[in-house]
Design a protein around this motif. Structure first.
Motif, PDB file in Angstrom:
ATOM      1  N   UNK A 106     -35.102  67.071 -33.979  1.00  0.00           N
ATOM      2  CA  UNK A 106     -34.670  68.347 -34.563  1.00  0.00           C
ATOM      3  C   UNK A 106     -35.619  69.492 -34.238  1.00  0.00           C
ATOM      4  N   UNK A 107     -36.877  69.177 -33.903  1.00  0.00           N
ATOM      5  CA  UNK A 107     -37.831  70.232 -33.554  1.00  0.00           C
ATOM      6  C   UNK A 107     -37.635  70.724 -32.124  1.00  0.00           C
ATOM      7  N   UNK A 108     -36.905  69.963 -31.321  1.00  0.00           N
ATOM      8  CA  UNK A 108     -36.724  70.306 -29.912  1.00  0.00           C
ATOM      9  C   UNK A 108     -35.278  70.017 -29.486  1.00  0.00           C
ATOM     10  N   UNK A 109     -34.309  70.753 -30.045  1.00  0.00           N
ATOM     11  CA  UNK A 109     -32.906  70.473 -29.750  1.00  0.00           C
ATOM     12  C   UNK A 109     -32.537  70.452 -28.267  1.00  0.00           C
ATOM     13  N   UNK A 110     -33.105  71.316 -27.413  1.00  0.00           N
ATOM     14  CA  UNK A 110     -32.714  71.232 -26.007  1.00  0.00           C
ATOM     15  C   UNK A 110     -33.449  70.135 -25.234  1.00  0.00           C
ATOM     16  N   UNK A 111     -34.368  69.456 -25.906  1.00  0.00           N
ATOM     17  CA  UNK A 111     -35.178  68.439 -25.235  1.00  0.00           C
ATOM     18  C   UNK A 111     -34.419  67.158 -24.957  1.00  0.00           C
ATOM     19  N   UNK A 112     -35.146  66.095 -24.662  1.00  0.00           N
ATOM     20  CA  UNK A 112     -34.524  64.827 -24.303  1.00  0.00           C
ATOM     21  C   UNK A 112     -33.667  64.266 -25.432  1.00  0.00           C
ATOM     22  N   UNK A 113     -32.686  63.496 -25.036  1.00  0.00           N
ATOM     23  CA  UNK A 113     -31.805  62.833 -25.992  1.00  0.00           C
ATOM     24  C   UNK A 113     -31.719  61.357 -25.640  1.00  0.00           C
ATOM     25  N   UNK A 114     -31.517  60.563 -26.655  1.00  0.00           N
ATOM     26  CA  UNK A 114     -31.330  59.134 -26.459  1.00  0.00           C
ATOM     27  C   UNK A 114     -29.887  58.787 -26.766  1.00  0.00           C
ATOM     28  N   UNK A 115     -29.380  57.765 -26.121  1.00  0.00           N
ATOM     29  CA  UNK A 115     -28.022  57.289 -26.386  1.00  0.00           C
ATOM     30  C   UNK A 115     -28.084  55.799 -26.682  1.00  0.00           C
ATOM     31  N   UNK A 116     -27.368  55.399 -27.713  1.00  0.00           N
ATOM     32  CA  UNK A 116     -27.300  54.003 -28.125  1.00  0.00           C
ATOM     33  C   UNK A 116     -25.844  53.582 -28.213  1.00  0.00           C
ATOM     34  N   UNK A 117     -25.602  52.310 -27.998  1.00  0.00           N
ATOM     35  CA  UNK A 117     -24.255  51.805 -28.240  1.00  0.00           C
ATOM     36  C   UNK A 117     -24.024  51.815 -29.751  1.00  0.00           C
ATOM     37  N   UNK A 118     -22.789  51.863 -30.168  1.00  0.00           N
ATOM     38  CA  UNK A 118     -22.476  51.863 -31.598  1.00  0.00           C
ATOM     39  C   UNK A 118     -23.010  50.600 -32.286  1.00  0.00           C
ATOM     40  N   UNK A 119     -22.852  49.401 -31.697  1.00  0.00           N
ATOM     41  CA  UNK A 119     -23.409  48.209 -32.358  1.00  0.00           C
ATOM     42  C   UNK A 119     -24.940  48.255 -32.478  1.00  0.00           C
ATOM     43  N   UNK A 120     -25.624  48.741 -31.456  1.00  0.00           N
ATOM     44  CA  UNK A 120     -27.086  48.845 -31.530  1.00  0.00           C
ATOM     45  C   UNK A 120     -27.501  49.824 -32.629  1.00  0.00           C
ATOM     46  N   UNK A 121     -26.795  50.930 -32.763  1.00  0.00           N
ATOM     47  CA  UNK A 121     -27.097  51.912 -33.807  1.00  0.00           C
ATOM     48  C   UNK A 121     -26.888  51.306 -35.194  1.00  0.00           C
ATOM     49  N   UNK A 122     -25.803  50.569 -35.376  1.00  0.00           N
ATOM     50  CA  UNK A 122     -25.541  49.931 -36.679  1.00  0.00           C
ATOM     51  C   UNK A 122     -26.656  48.948 -37.021  1.00  0.00           C
ATOM     52  N   UNK A 123     -27.115  48.167 -36.049  1.00  0.00           N
ATOM     53  CA  UNK A 123     -28.214  47.231 -36.315  1.00  0.00           C
ATOM     54  C   UNK A 123     -29.479  47.991 -36.719  1.00  0.00           C
ATOM     55  N   UNK A 124     -29.772  49.091 -36.034  1.00  0.00           N
ATOM     56  CA  UNK A 124     -30.941  49.905 -36.354  1.00  0.00           C
ATOM     57  C   UNK A 124     -30.857  50.452 -37.778  1.00  0.00           C
ATOM     58  N   UNK A 125     -29.731  51.012 -38.139  1.00  0.00           N
ATOM     59  CA  UNK A 125     -29.574  51.628 -39.452  1.00  0.00           C
ATOM     60  C   UNK A 125     -29.656  50.572 -40.568  1.00  0.00           C
ATOM     61  N   UNK A 126     -29.120  49.407 -40.322  1.00  0.00           N
ATOM     62  CA  UNK A 126     -29.169  48.338 -41.338  1.00  0.00           C
ATOM     63  C   UNK A 126     -30.591  47.873 -41.614  1.00  0.00           C
ATOM     64  N   UNK A 127     -31.446  47.940 -40.616  1.00  0.00           N
ATOM     65  CA  UNK A 127     -32.812  47.447 -40.796  1.00  0.00           C
ATOM     66  C   UNK A 127     -33.691  48.533 -41.322  1.00  0.00           C
TER      67      UNK A 127
END
Length: 58
Positions: free
Chosen positions: A37-58
Motif C-alpha cells: 500500500x505504500x508503493x501502489x505502482x511498485x511490484x505486485x505478486x500474483x497467487x493462485x486462488x488455492x494458494x491464497x486460501x491456504x495462506x489466509x487460513x494459516x
C-alpha cells in the motif's frame, strides 16, 4: 499479470492515522494480486486462488 483497472482492497483492520504499512489485494480471477500500500505502482505478486486460501487460513 495486467493489473490495469483492478479494484484494490485494504483490510479494515489496517488501522488509520497514517498507518499505511499494509498490503492491498485484488481478485482478478483466477488469481489473487497483492501489492504494498505504500508503493501502489511498485511490484505486485500474483497467487493462485488455492494458494491464497491456504495462506489466509494459516
Amino acid at each position: 499479470m495486467d493489473t490495469t483497472g483492478l479494484v484494490w482492497r485494504k483490510s479494515s483492520r489496517s488501522g488509520s492515522g497514517g498507518n499505511d504499512n499494509c498490503v492491498e489485494v485484488a481478485f482478478p480471477s483466477p488469481q489473487v494480486a497483492v501489492r504494498d500500500s505504500k508503493n501502489p505502482p511498485g511490484p505486485r505478486l500474483a497467487f493462485s486462488a488455492p494458494a491464497w486460501r491456504r495462506f489466509v487460513r494459516r
